[in-house]
Design an enzyme around this catalytic site. Structure first.
Site, short mmCIF file in Angstrom:
data_model
loop_
_atom_site.label_atom_id
_atom_site.label_comp_id
_atom_site.label_asym_id
_atom_site.label_seq_id
_atom_site.Cartn_x
_atom_site.Cartn_y
_atom_site.Cartn_z
N SER A 34 12.60 -8.43 -35.80
CA SER A 34 13.09 -9.64 -36.46
C SER A 34 12.08 -10.77 -36.34
CB SER A 34 14.44 -10.07 -35.87
OG SER A 34 14.31 -10.30 -34.49
N SER A 124 13.16 -18.87 -18.57
CA SER A 124 12.42 -20.01 -19.09
C SER A 124 12.59 -21.22 -18.17
CB SER A 124 12.97 -20.35 -20.47
OG SER A 124 12.52 -21.59 -20.91
N TYR A 150 20.01 -22.37 -26.60
CA TYR A 150 18.99 -21.39 -26.17
C TYR A 150 18.85 -21.43 -24.64
CZ TYR A 150 14.41 -19.64 -24.87
OH TYR A 150 13.40 -18.98 -24.21
N LYS A 154 19.71 -18.58 -21.43
CA LYS A 154 18.81 -18.12 -20.35
C LYS A 154 19.49 -18.33 -18.99
CE LYS A 154 15.35 -16.66 -22.72
NZ LYS A 154 15.03 -15.25 -22.78
#
Ligand code: NAD
Ligand code: WQD
Length: 334
Positions: A34, A124, A150, A154
């Site tokens: 993707s 991250s 996002y 994580k």
């Protein structure tokens, strides 16, 4: 070791696969393409002399994942696959939770079923949120004022991994918190090639340098930093890739967390200057308003990785700019 790299044709995954092969590991890749291309496998072959076996599969497809893991005889999984665009995650939170959190749960369930005990996970620096510390070690709290869905994914995946490590005494889990990865492979064959309009600084600089974006917008020059622009810890992707090899060598039961960064901050203006020095060309720039969610300083204290993994970043932003330009030149030649 025999390793399954989810997301292994992506930016960080592909560089890591090269370093793993160079260190004598056998690697197979699972990716749904993707955000990457199958041609990356040929590039890996050109650099490392091995074209990894490839599965075009989705981590959201548990049955596919489970079959691959049961048949693969893997010693470890390195789990890079996921969605990573901060802005997009605000617009499509469900897709982000589904792929990143749901997909990671699938990876863990399939691993348990197949009896695979080792995982390295791409986390991250975003999990530290906005605490105003500037420099973060692994003892800093996580999950506070995370700027976007996002980042939340994580944080949630980290919590899930830690819980699985409690539930499964044989489980060996290493969570790597990357700071700001930049640069490309020195061969010019691998690099970051984001689909659509980029948001991160280096991909934007790349598009400005090729003329695809007319000017670089500097998001604020009135921060409380020396030159007024934000400071980040930019880590060369080859150093980051090598961090995974070091981590794999030192895995142990339980869940361990390591920052992968350089211990050094670079401002937006310093990064622009480094790129201009490397290319010999001025970049058109314009100072605009601050970007929502940005913090003045967000950098790593990566001493734990140095101490326990024997790993240290060796390259700097000048190396990253040189390698990025080489990658761009290589791509332009086709
Ligand atoms: P990338 O998009 O280049 O690589 C991710 C790969 O995962 C891509 O090849 C994509 O095709 C694949 N993928 C996405 N959804 C999938 C799915 N449902 N099933 C199978 N494959 C799928 O990104 P990257 O920069 O290489 O990042 C790798 C990992 O590191 C990600 O988990 C990302 O969140 C994390 N990370 C990246 C950065 C960064 O700035 N690049 C910083 C910190 C953490
Ligand atoms: C760096 C600096 C911008 C673009 C993000 C994620 C983080 C991690 C890495 C995945 C900031 C400035 C940028 C531009 C600019 N990714 N900038 N003009 O925000 O530190 O981190 O990527 O895990 O989670 O949040 O990186 O590259 O977007 O920005 O002035 O066109 O460059 O304001 O100060 P960031 P970035």
């Amino acid at each position: 070791m025999k390793i399954l790299a989810t997301g292994g044709t992506g930016y960080i995954g592909s560089h890591t696969v090269v370093e793993l092969i160079a260190s004598g590991h056998e690697v197979e890749i699972l990716d749904n393409l993707s955000n990457s291309k199958e041609s990356v496998l040929d590039r890996i072959n050109e650099i490392a002399g091995v074209r990894p076996k490839f599965f075009n599969a989705d981590i959201c497809d548990f049955n596919a994942l489970s079959k691959i893991m049961r048949e693969g005889n893997y010693d470890a999984v390195i789990h890079f696959a996921g969605l990573k665009a901060v802005g997009e995650s605000v617009e499509k939170p469900l897709e982000y939770f589904e792929t990143n959190v749901g997909g990671s749960v699938n990876v863990l369930k399939a691993m348990r079923e197949a009896g695979i005990n080792k995982i390295i996970f791409s986390s991250s620096a975003t999990v530290y949120g906005d605490q105003g510390l500037g420099f973060y070690d692994e003892e800093a709290q996580t999950g506070i004022k995370i700027a976007c869905p996002y980042g939340e994914t994580k944080y949630m995946i980290e919590r899930i991994l830690m819980a699985e490590a409690v539930a499964r005494p044989e489980f060996e889990c290493t969570i790597l918190r990357y700071f700001n990865p930049i640069g490309a492979h020195p061969s010019g064959l691998l690099g970051e090639d984001p689909n659509g309009i980029p948001n991160n600084l280096m991909p934007v600089i790349m598009r400005v340098s090729t003329g695809d974006i007319p000017e670089l917008q500097i998001y604020g020059d009135d921060y409380d930093t020396e030159d007024g622009t934000c400071i980040r810890d930019y880590i060369h992707v080859v150093d980051l890739a090598k961090g995974h090899v070091s981590a794999l060598d030192k895995m142990k039961t339980g869940a361990e967390v390591y920052n992968l960064g350089t211990n050094k901050g670079t401002s937006v203006l310093e990064m622009i200057k480094a790129f201009e020095d490397a290319s010999g060309k001025k970049l058109p720039t314009k100072v605009v308003a601050r970007r929502a969610g940005d913090v003045p300083v967000h950098c790593a204290i990566a001493d734990k990785a140095n101490r326990e993994l024997g790993w240290k970043a060796e390259l700097d932003v000048a190396d990253a700019c040189r390698d990025t330009l080489n990658y761009l030149a290589h791509e332009a030649r086709g």
